[in-house]
Structure formats: structure tokens, C-alpha cells
Design an enzyme around this catalytic site. Structure first.
Site, PDB file in Angstrom:
ATOM      1  N   GLY A  46      23.602  33.295  30.546  1.00 35.03           N
ATOM      2  CA  GLY A  46      24.948  33.732  30.199  1.00 35.03           C
ATOM      3  C   GLY A  46      24.905  35.169  29.705  1.00 35.03           C
ATOM      4  O   GLY A  46      23.829  35.677  29.343  1.00 35.03           O
ATOM      5  N   GLN A  51      28.096  41.955  24.565  1.00 37.33           N
ATOM      6  CA  GLN A  51      26.653  42.244  24.494  1.00 37.33           C
ATOM      7  C   GLN A  51      26.278  43.529  25.231  1.00 37.33           C
ATOM      8  O   GLN A  51      25.205  44.074  25.012  1.00 37.33           O
ATOM      9  CB  GLN A  51      25.850  41.073  25.076  1.00 37.33           C
ATOM     10  CG  GLN A  51      25.956  39.811  24.232  1.00 37.33           C
ATOM     11  CD  GLN A  51      25.226  38.657  24.879  1.00 37.33           C
ATOM     12  OE1 GLN A  51      25.773  37.980  25.753  1.00 37.33           O
ATOM     13  NE2 GLN A  51      23.992  38.422  24.489  1.00 37.33           N
ATOM     14  N   CYS A  91      19.243  33.861  22.641  1.00 36.60           N
ATOM     15  CA  CYS A  91      20.290  34.873  22.843  1.00 36.60           C
ATOM     16  C   CYS A  91      19.620  36.159  23.319  1.00 36.60           C
ATOM     17  O   CYS A  91      18.621  36.598  22.724  1.00 36.60           O
ATOM     18  CB  CYS A  91      21.029  35.126  21.525  1.00 36.60           C
ATOM     19  SG  CYS A  91      22.361  36.338  21.666  1.00 36.60           S
ATOM     20  N   LEU A  92      20.178  36.746  24.359  1.00 39.89           N
ATOM     21  CA  LEU A  92      19.588  37.990  24.880  1.00 39.89           C
ATOM     22  C   LEU A  92      19.733  39.128  23.877  1.00 39.89           C
ATOM     23  O   LEU A  92      19.028  40.128  23.974  1.00 39.89           O
ATOM     24  CB  LEU A  92      20.241  38.355  26.219  1.00 39.89           C
ATOM     25  CG  LEU A  92      20.038  37.310  27.331  1.00 39.89           C
ATOM     26  CD1 LEU A  92      20.788  37.707  28.595  1.00 39.89           C
ATOM     27  CD2 LEU A  92      18.564  37.091  27.635  1.00 39.89           C
ATOM     28  N   HIS A 133      28.637  29.392  23.175  1.00 39.50           N
ATOM     29  CA  HIS A 133      27.835  30.535  22.714  1.00 39.50           C
ATOM     30  C   HIS A 133      28.480  31.850  23.200  1.00 39.50           C
ATOM     31  O   HIS A 133      28.616  32.804  22.426  1.00 39.50           O
ATOM     32  CB  HIS A 133      26.414  30.365  23.279  1.00 39.50           C
ATOM     33  CG  HIS A 133      25.450  31.456  22.965  1.00 39.50           C
ATOM     34  ND1 HIS A 133      24.360  31.276  22.141  1.00 39.50           N
ATOM     35  CD2 HIS A 133      25.386  32.754  23.373  1.00 39.50           C
ATOM     36  CE1 HIS A 133      23.683  32.410  22.064  1.00 39.50           C
ATOM     37  NE2 HIS A 133      24.286  33.328  22.810  1.00 39.50           N
ATOM     38  N   GLU A 134      28.893  31.883  24.471  1.00 35.29           N
ATOM     39  CA  GLU A 134      29.477  33.116  25.027  1.00 35.29           C
ATOM     40  C   GLU A 134      30.853  33.391  24.413  1.00 35.29           C
ATOM     41  O   GLU A 134      31.200  34.549  24.133  1.00 35.29           O
ATOM     42  CB  GLU A 134      29.587  33.027  26.555  1.00 35.29           C
ATOM     43  CG  GLU A 134      28.268  32.793  27.288  1.00 35.29           C
ATOM     44  CD  GLU A 134      27.162  33.741  26.895  1.00 35.29           C
ATOM     45  OE1 GLU A 134      27.436  34.890  26.515  1.00 35.29           O
ATOM     46  OE2 GLU A 134      25.993  33.305  26.951  1.00 35.29           O
ATOM     47  N   HIS A 137      30.454  35.110  21.221  1.00 36.25           N
ATOM     48  CA  HIS A 137      30.184  36.554  21.360  1.00 36.25           C
ATOM     49  C   HIS A 137      31.504  37.321  21.441  1.00 36.25           C
ATOM     50  O   HIS A 137      31.658  38.389  20.850  1.00 36.25           O
ATOM     51  CB  HIS A 137      29.370  36.839  22.623  1.00 36.25           C
ATOM     52  CG  HIS A 137      27.881  36.711  22.445  1.00 36.25           C
ATOM     53  ND1 HIS A 137      27.187  37.397  21.476  1.00 36.25           N
ATOM     54  CD2 HIS A 137      26.954  35.992  23.117  1.00 36.25           C
ATOM     55  CE1 HIS A 137      25.898  37.110  21.556  1.00 36.25           C
ATOM     56  NE2 HIS A 137      25.720  36.258  22.548  1.00 36.25           N
TER      57      HIS A 137
HETATM   58  O1  K1U Z   1      24.531  35.033  25.591  1.00 36.16           O
HETATM   59  C1  K1U Z   1      23.314  35.162  25.681  1.00 36.16           C
HETATM   60  O2  K1U Z   1      22.711  35.803  24.845  1.00 36.16           O
HETATM   61  C2  K1U Z   1      22.583  34.492  26.808  1.00 36.16           C
HETATM   62  C3  K1U Z   1      21.834  33.245  26.347  1.00 36.16           C
HETATM   63  C4  K1U Z   1      22.722  32.035  26.613  1.00 36.16           C
HETATM   64  C5  K1U Z   1      22.338  30.754  25.935  1.00 36.16           C
HETATM   65  C6  K1U Z   1      21.068  30.234  26.034  1.00 36.16           C
HETATM   66  C7  K1U Z   1      20.760  29.020  25.409  1.00 36.16           C
HETATM   67  C8  K1U Z   1      21.722  28.338  24.724  1.00 36.16           C
HETATM   68  C9  K1U Z   1      22.981  28.875  24.620  1.00 36.16           C
HETATM   69  C10 K1U Z   1      23.294  30.080  25.244  1.00 36.16           C
HETATM   70  C11 K1U Z   1      20.538  33.165  27.139  1.00 36.16           C
HETATM   71  O3  K1U Z   1      20.560  33.092  28.311  1.00 36.16           O
HETATM   72  S1  K1U Z   1      19.053  33.173  26.260  1.00 36.16           S
HETATM   73  C12 K1U Z   1      17.818  32.927  27.528  1.00 36.16           C
HETATM   74  C13 K1U Z   1      17.697  31.515  27.968  1.00 36.16           C
HETATM   75  O4  K1U Z   1      18.074  30.626  27.236  1.00 36.16           O
HETATM   76  C14 K1U Z   1      17.120  31.188  29.302  1.00 36.16           C
HETATM   77  C15 K1U Z   1      16.556  32.146  30.096  1.00 36.16           C
HETATM   78  C16 K1U Z   1      16.030  31.808  31.346  1.00 36.16           C
HETATM   79  C17 K1U Z   1      16.088  30.518  31.781  1.00 36.16           C
HETATM   80  C18 K1U Z   1      16.637  29.555  30.988  1.00 36.16           C
HETATM   81  C19 K1U Z   1      17.166  29.877  29.746  1.00 36.16           C
HETATM   82 ZN    ZN Z   2      23.940  35.390  23.006  1.00 38.74          ZN
END
Ligand code: K1U
Ligand code: ZN
Length: 167
Positions: A46, A51, A91-92, A133-134, A137
Site C-alpha cells: 500500500g 507518504q 510501514c514504508l 492503515h492507508e 495516513h
Molecule cells: O502504507 C504503507 O506504509 C505500506 C505498508 C502497508 C501495510 C503493511 C502491513 C500492514 C498494514 C499496512 C507496507 O506495505 S509495509 C511492507 C509490507 O508489509 C510488505 C512488503 C512486501 C510484501 C508483503 C508485505
Molecule cells: Zn504506512
């Protein structure tokens, strides 16, 4: 297309509240394409406009393994929510930190896609977690802010140390 710079916590700009999108223009569609490319490259499931320092109500998500189920949400609204579940989130904008957070188990969201078409989505499981989560943000909230003050201050210290080491 272009890779966008992702803001890192505790950057204050992550706390800005996003404004609704008025008209979907070619600039909006380019931003969405760039956000999707940035999310896939990260990699993530996401990415909210907040972000990448754009304070408009837009986020993208794709929880598929093959990166072929991109969903675009413009001006999302939570219509209903039921139940409670706990899920480990990342979270990125907070790289390397994974913590359990409580979320609603099942949600109904209404939004527009990149063509300006309104859709309603019922989601549960990981997709529901990701959407919540999004949407946080877009309200200026980062998932670590659900944690205790003690955990949050440890995370901030860890991120500061990592920043110093990277300089
Ligand atoms: O919004 C963001 O920061 C993105 C975030 C979204 C998210 C992940 C987990 C739970 C809730 C919301 C991410 O993508 S973090 C990276 C991640 O979880 C992931 C990356 C590659 C493959 C699978 C998962
Ligand atoms: Zn996030």
C-alpha cells in the site's frame, strides 16, 4: 513513470491531513501511476499520497503476490466496520519496524477509482487492515502512534540511531 521519495517517520509532513480530490486530472492519474510504481519497487502492499508529500485523499494498494490486483482509492469513506482483530503491521515510512495493532475486522469503504467511478468495497483480513492503515495516513496518523509511549520512544530512538549511522 517515476519513483517518488517516501517520507520517513518522524517527519512532521506525515501528520498533515489530506484534502479531498476535486477533479481527477492527468496530473492525478500520473501521480497514481508513480505511486503504484513506488509501492511495487519498495516493495509494499500500500502507499498513501501523504507518504510522498502530496496531501490529497489518494492511496493505492495491491496485496496480491503477482502485483496484478492494483486498487486505487480516491476520497475514501468508511461506511461501516465490525469486529476487532490484531495484525502485525509494517510501514514504508517506518522501515524495519513491525508491530501488532488492533483494527476492525470487516469494513465497507466507498471511494472513486482513477476513472472517477464510485465503488463500494467490503473487505476483511489483510486487505481490511491495509485499507485502514492507508486511510490513517490520509488523516495524518502513523501506525506506531497506536503503540504505548514507551514503545514509541524506543522506536524513535532506534530510527534516530539508524539515521546517524547512515550519515
Ligand atoms: O502504507 C504503507 O506504509 C505500506 C505498508 C502497508 C501495510 C503493511 C502491513 C500492514 C498494514 C499496512 C507496507 O506495505 S509495509 C511492507 C509490507 O508489509 C510488505 C512488503 C512486501 C510484501 C508483503 C508485505
Ligand atoms: Zn504506512
Amino acid at each position: 513513470m517515476a519513483l517518488l521519495k517516501i517520507l520517513h517517520y518522524p517527519d512532521e509532513r506525515l501528520h498533515k491531513v489530506a484534502k479531498p480530490v476535486g477533479q481527477i486530472t492527468s496530473a492525478t492519474r500520473k501521480l497514481i501511476r508513480d505511486m503504484a510504481e513506488t509501492m511495487y519497487a519498495a516493495p509494499g502492499v500500500g502507499l498513501a499520497a501523504t507518504q510522498v508529500d502530496v496531501h490529497e485523499q489518494i492511496f493505492v494498494s495491491d496485496i496480491s503476490e503477482d502485483h496484478n490486483e492494483l486498487r486505487v482509492f480516491i476520497n475514501p469513506k468508511l461506511i461501516s466496520s465490525t469486529g476487532v482483530e490484531e495484525c502485525e503491521e509494517g510501514c514504508l515510512s517506518v522501515p524495519g519496524v513491525y508491530e501488532k495493532v488492533q483494527r476492525c475486522e470487516r469494513i465497507t469503504v466507498q471511494a472513486m477509482n482513477e476513472k472517477g467511478e464510485t465503488f463500494t468495497l467490503e473487505a476483511d483480513g489483510f486487505l481490511a487492515v491495509c485499507i485502514q492503515h492507508e486511510m490513517d495516513h490520509l488523516k495524518g496518523k502513523v501506525f506506531v502512534e497506536y503503540l504505548s509511549q514507551l514503545k514509541l520512544s524506543r522506536i524513535k530512538a532506534k530510527l534516530k540511531k539508524r539515521q546517524r549511522e547512515a550519515m
